[in-house]
Design a protein around this motif. Sequence first.
Motif, PDB file in Angstrom:
ATOM      1  N   SER A   1       0.798  -1.297  -0.043  1.00 44.31           N
ATOM      2  CA  SER A   1       0.172   0.043   0.000  1.00 44.31           C
ATOM      3  C   SER A   1       0.767   1.181   0.020  1.00 44.31           C
ATOM      4  O   SER A   1       1.801   1.514   0.760  1.00 44.31           O
ATOM      5  CB  SER A   1      -0.885   0.021   1.309  1.00 44.31           C
ATOM      6  OG  SER A   1      -1.288   1.273   1.541  1.00 44.31           O
TER       7      SER A   1
ATOM      8  N   ARG B   1      -6.076  -2.810   1.286  1.00 46.29           N
ATOM      9  CA  ARG B   1      -4.723  -2.403   1.418  1.00 46.29           C
ATOM     10  C   ARG B   1      -4.663  -1.152   2.241  1.00 46.29           C
ATOM     11  O   ARG B   1      -4.205  -0.856   3.378  1.00 46.29           O
ATOM     12  CB  ARG B   1      -4.035  -2.155   0.125  1.00 46.29           C
ATOM     13  CG  ARG B   1      -3.465  -3.439  -0.627  1.00 46.29           C
ATOM     14  CD  ARG B   1      -2.680  -3.141  -1.762  1.00 46.29           C
ATOM     15  NE  ARG B   1      -2.852  -2.465  -2.932  1.00 46.29           N
ATOM     16  CZ  ARG B   1      -3.376  -3.050  -3.869  1.00 46.29           C
ATOM     17  NH1 ARG B   1      -3.829  -4.454  -4.288  1.00 46.29           N
ATOM     18  NH2 ARG B   1      -3.874  -1.987  -5.105  1.00 46.29           N
TER      19      ARG B   1
ATOM     20  N   ALA C   1      -2.447  -7.883  -3.007  1.00 52.32           N
ATOM     21  CA  ALA C   1      -1.445  -7.138  -3.194  1.00 52.32           C
ATOM     22  C   ALA C   1      -1.024  -6.786  -4.571  1.00 52.32           C
ATOM     23  O   ALA C   1      -0.337  -5.850  -4.667  1.00 52.32           O
ATOM     24  CB  ALA C   1      -0.332  -7.599  -2.257  1.00 52.32           C
TER      25      ALA C   1
END
Length: 600
Positions: free
Chosen positions: A77, A334, A313
């Motif tokens: 993130s 995230r 991700a």
Amino acid sequence: MILEMIAFLLLLPQDVDAVRAAFTKYEHEIPMRDGKKLFTAVYVPKAEGGYPILLTRTPYGCAPYGVDAYKAKLAYSEKMEKEGYIFVFQDVRGRHMSEGEFVHVRPRGEVDESTDTWDTIDWLLKNVPKNAGKVGLWGISYPGFYAAAGMIDAHPALLAVSPQAPVSNWFGGDDWHHNGAFYVAHAFGWFSTAGRTQKNPTLPLPPAPKLFTDAYAFYLEKGTLAELNRTALKGEIPFWNELMAHGAYDEFWKARDLRPRLTKIKPAVMTVGGWFDAENLYGALEVYGAVERQNPGSSNVLVMGPWYHGGWATSDGSFLGHVRFGAKTAVHYRDEIEAAFFARVLKGAGRDLPEATVFQTGTNEWRSFSAWPPKTEAKTIYLREGGRLSFEAPPETEGVDEYVSDPAKPVPFTAGTAGGMTREHMVDDQRFAATRPDVLVYRSEPLERDVTVAGPLRPRIHVSTSGTDADWVVKVIDVYPDSFPDPDPNPTGVKMAGYQQLLRGECMRGKFRKSLAAPEPFEPGKAEVVEYAMPDVLHTFRKGHRIMVQIQSSWFPLVDRNPQTFTDIYAAKASDFRKATQRVYRSTSRPSGVELGVLR
């Protein structure tokens, strides 16, 4: 399991200059208690202040190496990168630039992943500038295993741990085996590339060998696992040879089962997984469940989204294959869930997370629960005459359906040509399989109201075989109505009307039907019960949709072929593979169906 890391580098924004401007990189060789040194890269914010440490331990390398060579991304993130953390990456023992011997899913010992984590944290706290004395540990897939193992006998400064798609049990349901069935395409693809052990752990891996485009043809041509090892791997992959030598849940696998070791866990834990993770869906659910059962009162939460392996991700999480989820679910995770967990525990900011934050497919919405699985009503949907599927029990009249399973012509796991296990197969259209004579198909009437199911799906089928072993693959499918619209735009020309979306499919290797540790043959022609649990779901079959169940005895080359004779499949000869007639019974005395946990 390396694929999510490659995708992470390719799909997310790349800005080496931004990282270089905001962080100073250091490289260290951190001594462990036995004197071995583990290579560790440390990125410290240039801004003044004290920062928590976020540690990742990985067998895949901390590249780029050199204090002047910077990663383009330090966190999944961007928000977390900017919020202020010291990011630490470590080559685990025996990999890349770290000393020592590499051991796959290392068992407990005087020196293990728990002690290496403890020693690493202790050194970091004493030697890394600007650290605030608080540590978080995280990782996806194999690094998820290292995160889970690292929270055992944790260092007092380790306060937050997030095992994401962690390996938990490599025989029961993670990666290479599901209910004793060998996932050959995944195992071969991984061990012939990312999973190879280096002869010199201080050097990067050599280039991976070029694989193939048609996995079905490749594995069918190789014939047996022994021939695959001899000709394609040359017998040179040590852990592959261990796989071949341990064909049941013996002491070798028990020593590598992480779940019993997850006791006395003190850090706050957030386990993360994907509903459509073809590799470690099992591991995420099992690690969460083991911590919950064995550590009453601990801070332990679960997050599950509609993702492939590591997709939270490496993507925005808005779709998988032809199935769309109505929002950028991974971005939400995230920035609003993962960032909140570490900020709350390591900085005292943000918000507490509910016990379970899970995405409900079908209706495409996030749900929160105070326990997982939530309370449900157990209902069995039964196989009925004429290919029907119904919540009404079958009649007493004896009913049976049968098909011939031929190892020379196994049922493929996907309609198209694939080079190996695909992430999309977890939601693939099953219409191609429904037309095969060696696949039994049962479907309900269109649903009169929404039916939401939560938790594990439990097939329980009465079967017999003319052989002495058989695989039993059960697939639970959401059939879209004929009015379902096609996507717009639609560059691939997919027809969503009548789409048969796989919700959950699992194979039970029949000889393990009573015990993964003690395989037993079938008596030809004798009816027996095969039952097992599929990994959890949270899914709504919408009004107007149908529920479908398909049953088959091969799923190739996702699962290696069962010879249908009781033998050591890893050493089986070509002559061991034989056709067999498989029978599935459906009557009051021998009912077959799938138990669903229906959410009220």
